[in-house]
Design an enzyme around this catalytic site. Structure first.
Site, PDB file in Angstrom:
ATOM      1  N   ASP A  99      -5.940  -8.705   3.298  1.00  0.00           N
ATOM      2  CA  ASP A  99      -5.667  -7.285   3.504  1.00  0.00           C
ATOM      3  C   ASP A  99      -6.466  -6.811   4.712  1.00  0.00           C
ATOM      4  OD1 ASP A  99      -5.152  -4.616   3.421  1.00  0.00           O
ATOM      5  OD2 ASP A  99      -5.794  -4.308   1.351  1.00  0.00           O
ATOM      6  N   GLU A 156       0.840  -1.203   0.000  1.00  0.00           N
ATOM      7  CA  GLU A 156       0.000   0.000   0.000  1.00  0.00           C
ATOM      8  C   GLU A 156       0.873   1.252   0.000  1.00  0.00           C
ATOM      9  OE1 GLU A 156      -3.573   1.813   2.809  1.00  0.00           O
ATOM     10  OE2 GLU A 156      -3.166  -0.340   2.797  1.00  0.00           O
ATOM     11  N   ASP A 166      -5.326  -0.802   6.711  1.00  0.00           N
ATOM     12  CA  ASP A 166      -5.457   0.309   5.768  1.00  0.00           C
ATOM     13  C   ASP A 166      -4.897   1.588   6.372  1.00  0.00           C
ATOM     14  OD1 ASP A 166      -6.614  -1.083   3.689  1.00  0.00           O
ATOM     15  OD2 ASP A 166      -8.668  -0.659   4.310  1.00  0.00           O
ATOM     16  N   SER A 199       4.897 -19.717   2.972  1.00  0.00           N
ATOM     17  CA  SER A 199       4.846 -21.078   3.503  1.00  0.00           C
ATOM     18  C   SER A 199       4.237 -22.002   2.470  1.00  0.00           C
ATOM     19  CB  SER A 199       4.031 -21.203   4.793  1.00  0.00           C
ATOM     20  OG  SER A 199       4.517 -20.331   5.783  1.00  0.00           O
TER      21      SER A 199
END
Length: 845
Positions: free
Chosen positions: A364, A193, A367, A286
């Site tokens: 996500d 971001e 923010d 992973s």
């Protein structure tokens, strides 16, 4: 950035003292592992059986005594690590190491990890809270018996710079705060971001989108959808000119305000936080997969897992078994696997009925918002709202306390208060963006800053006996969200995505948004029953490797998935074995974990072979001719190709901001792989080098790489090998980068020569913006056999002990280096057959 201590005394004094800290001082802290010890607080005897690797298996008669003993044994083996971690998570490093850590403490206090952990502890149910309390009692029982250098060698070194330090008692909140560190290091796309916002100041939106492409849905597998038909071919096929996907412009990325200065400082502060799991980025990943009984030799499932995290000394994981002598209402655990020191329970492993593994889901969940500030208020929908103000006092070893004020909006804390570089924002941002003048700051909204339920999920996982119990445990595992794979002794296999994942009112979470309107922000979270899940898929197997969990029509979990190279490689290897009709075994799954096929090399080799090259570039092309693309430790071709790849990235993208320089992993495989099909793209031009076009750029990079390889490894390519460049030094997280060689010698181990690479199944990754050294690794490897629990295999990165010079400090590292696994005794009969040491913890009279 690794954690670096600002030492308070001279290098000369420390060097002399370190040289004098010999075997006797080190062995003072070694735990007692045989005989009997009276321990106040136990209700009955607990038996601790260790094998020759020092791995403890605990046998108790009640849950209280079992977790009490786990705390005691963790403290025996790893208390310095536990103490260091809790000071990180509480923002109290300056108490130990002085003023150099005030900045780190300020950032952690701003996020208030400890305060959130306290709220989670207070909200625990009675049973789970009792487990945390019993664990803390066990830790403190050990602290009552030892102190200073008798606890760990690190305290002897710390005493030279902070002689008044003494560890305080452990608490359940100390344990839960570690979950915040896990969530931070596995926080998904916050770095992306910031990166997009910074790139938008120097690139048009379509080029920002090119450097952050969408997940390749048509060619790469999803977890619940499996392998697209085109995926295998796509790994070795170079797009032809004109065939590249059309780049769609993200309108939200078009904005390029000058608050980039604030974001740059925020990025630097984020990078300065100690990386307890590993460096932030897409390569923290992973692998895990599970194969159903119809495809195995035994007729029951096999499950494999190898989480990719930053290497540390001692290893992030500690292996352990927690066993009730008899399963009763007061003792309900029979589980073994990988635990975190400082945290009760087993995080990844198996019990008598089920086995499970983790990979990072990577949704996500964080923010950033640009906020308009006016004094102690912030603007929202045209109204000034009061900021929440909280004072924090940071104690400083050898100095005066420092008081900071944390400001927060309703969404979260103002994270740009941590630096002094934001005075320019008020002057620059309004003029650049057409916004009103005034003070601007950046706030963070992150799911981990709201109390959650993960603290109780571990115990539910440990006691799950079937798919329903497993899913019920997964529903509690909210932060950090993980891909959970499952197998049971009834023959079932499954996958569940858990987590508290926000639903956004606007935007897709890829760039910072204006915070002064309630049109931006979160409207809720995705219900658990809508998250991707599958039981007994038709294919007979499941693969998770941080790739997209479901198709593009599924719930929007993130725009920044891993691009699927590892997942596609694992899928290919599984399909190849299925096609031969040969059943899977523990050994065949372990073999897949070690695969070093490099999809990036596969894409480049046909292009290089098609070029008419001379000089050093021609010699490089000749060396690569016939290479199968495997990044093996002994491979000269792998070494040379790595140098070529790093050189190429540097020459192509040198104009990007420093923080956006390519790391060389999966995203850059995708970006440059697409550009291979656009030979006239401007990205192939470097005016300073006088190079234009794909073929000329590749030829230049091949020649420069030949010169660098010769300089680094000698003039005879027969002596080149990837392991000479690709080395791992196991570095102590506290003193390992002190800058003082004798101190580092005490605690670090290596270097170890390794194969593998970034976005390779054997994901021993490296950062091309820095060098060739190893940055992330399979932190452990395991293969669980549901048909024969004592036939399972496992390995840790270093060893069971956190005590430097102990025989189990690094004894597993050479085995791990060579891809070997140890036998994993699970039943008590097998554990006793392997017993090296037996200790009885006895209730004090």
């Amino acid at each position: 950035m690794r954690f670096v201590i600002g030492l308070l005394i001279t290098v000369l004094v420390l060097a002399v003292v370190a040289a004098g800290i010999g075997w006797w001082t080190a062995q003072r802290s070694f735990p007692t592992t045989n005989g009997a010890i009276d321990v106040p607080g136990l209700g009955a005897e607990v038996t601790v059986i260790r094998d020759d690797a020092g791995i403890p298996q605990l046998y108790a008669e009640t849950d209280h005594d079992l977790f009490f003993a786990q705390g005691y044994v963790h403290a025996q083996d790893r208390f310095w690590e536990m103490d260091f971690r809790r000071h990180v998570t509480a923002g109290r490093l300056a108490e130990m190491f002085g003023e150099s850590q005030i900045g780190t403490d300020t950032f952690i206090r701003t996020l208030d990890w400890r305060g959130i952990a306290q709220q989670e502890y207070d909200a625990l149910g009675e049973v789970s809270k009792a487990y945390y309390d019993a664990y803390a009692e066990g830790v403190n029982a050990y602290l009552d018996q030892r102190g200073g250098a008798d606890l760990s060698l690190e305290y002897a070194v710390l005493g030279l710079q902070n002689p008044g330090y003494s560890p305080e008692p452990w608490s359940g909140v100390d344990s839960i705060a570690w979950l915040k560190a896990m969530a931070w290091d596995l926080r998904s796309n916050l770095g992306d971001e910031i990166d997009r916002a910074m790139l938008s100041t120097v690139l048009p939106p379509e080029e920002v989108a090119r450097l952050h492409p969408d997940f390749p849905w048509e060619t790469m597998p999803t977890i619940v959808g499996g392998q697209p038909a085109a995926a295998t071919a796509a790994l070795s096929t170079v797009p032809l000119p004109g065939e590249a996907d059309t780049i769609e412009t993200d309108a939200a990325a078009a904005s390029a305000p000058d608050y980039v200065a604030a974001l740059a400082t925020l990025r630097a502060a984020i990078d300065g936080v100690p990386e307890l799991l590993g460096p932030e980025g897409g390569d923290i990943g992973s692998n895990s997969w599970v194969v159903g009984g119809a495809l195995t030799e035994s007729g029951l499932p096999l499950l494999a897992n190898d989480p990719h995290l930053g290497p540390a000394m001692p290893s992030i994981w500690t292996q352990m078994g927690l066993h009730c002598v008899e399963i009763t209402e007061t003792c309900g655990f029979d589980v073994a696997g990988y635990s975190f020191s400082g945290l009760p329970g087993i995080v990844i492993g198996q019990n008598a009925a089920v086995a499970w593994g983790f990979t990072n889901l990577g949704p996500d969940v964080a923010d950033l918002y640009l906020e308009r500030i006016d004094g102690d208020s912030y603007e929202l929908d045209g109204t000034l709202m009061p900021l929440t103000l909280r004072e924090e006092t940071i104690e400083v070893a050898g100095g005066d306390p420092v008081t900071i004020t944390v400001r927060s909006t309703a969404r979260g804390p103002i994270v740009t208060d941590i630096g002094d570089d934001f005075a320019d924002v008020a002057a620059e941002y309004p003029a650049a963006s057409g916004q009103p003048g005034g003070e601007y700051a950046v706030s963070l909204q992150w799911t981990a800053l709201t109390p959650g339920t993960t603290a109780g999920a571990i115990f539910a996982l440990d006691r799950a006996q079937d798919w329903e119990g497993f899913r019920a445990a997964a529903a509690l595992f909210d932060v950090p969200a993980q891909n959970l794979i499952y197998a049971d002794t009834a023959g079932n296999i499954g996958y569940q995505a858990p987590g508290r994942i926000p639903v956004r009112k606007s935007g897709d979470g890829t760039v910072p948004m204006p915070g002064w309107t309630s049109d931006n922000g979160w409207s809720g979270t995705i219900p658990f029953d809508e998250l991707p899940s599958v039981l007994n898929p038709a294919a007979g197997y499941l693969v998770t490797a941080n790739n997209a969990a479901a198709g593009p029509d599924g719930p929007m979990l993130t725009k920044d998935w891993d691009y699927g190279y590892r997942a596609a490689g694992i899928e290919r290897l599984i399909r190849e074995r299925i096609d031969t009709g040969e059943p899977f075994t523990v050994d065949s799954l372990a073999e897949i974990q070690l695969d070093t096929g490099d999809a990036n090399a596969d894409a480049f080799l046909p292009v290089i072979a098609s070029l008419d090259l001379i000089g050093d570039a021609g010699r490089g092309a000749d060396l690569l001719r016939g290479w199968d693309g495997s990044a093996d430790v002994e491979s000269a071709q792998a070494a040379y190709f790595a140098v070529f790849w790093r050189t190429l990235l540097d020459d192509m993208f040198s104009g990007l901001p420093e923080s956006a320089q390519p790391q060389g992993g999966d995203r850059w495989f995708n970006v440059v792989g697409t550009l291979l099909g656009e030979p006239e793209s401007s990205w192939w031009t470097n005016d300073e080098l006088g190079v234009a076009g794909r073929d000329a750029m590749i030829a230049h990079a091949l020649g420069a790489a030949w010169a660098e390889s010769t300089s680094r490894m000698g003039s005879n390519p027969d002596s080149w090998r990837w392991g000479r460049l690709h080395t791992l030094t196991l570095t102590n997280q506290s003193f390992g980068e002190s800058g003082i060689a004798p101190i580092e010698w005490l605690f670090n181990r290596g270097p170890f020569e390794l194969g593998g690479g970034s976005a390779v199944v054997n994901a021993i990754g490296w950062d091309a913006s820095v060098g060739y050294g190893v940055d992330w690794v399979p932190s452990m490897r395991m293969v669980v056999d549901l048909a024969d629990r004592d036939a399972s295999r496992w390995i840790n990165l270093t060893g069971a002990s956190g005590h430097a010079f102990h025989e189990n400090y690094a004894d597993q590292a050479p085995l791990w280096q060579h891809g070997e696994l140890r036998d994993w005794a699970f039943t008590r009969e097998a554990v006793e057959a392997d017993a090296q040491d037996t200790l009885t913890l006895t209730p004090a009279s």
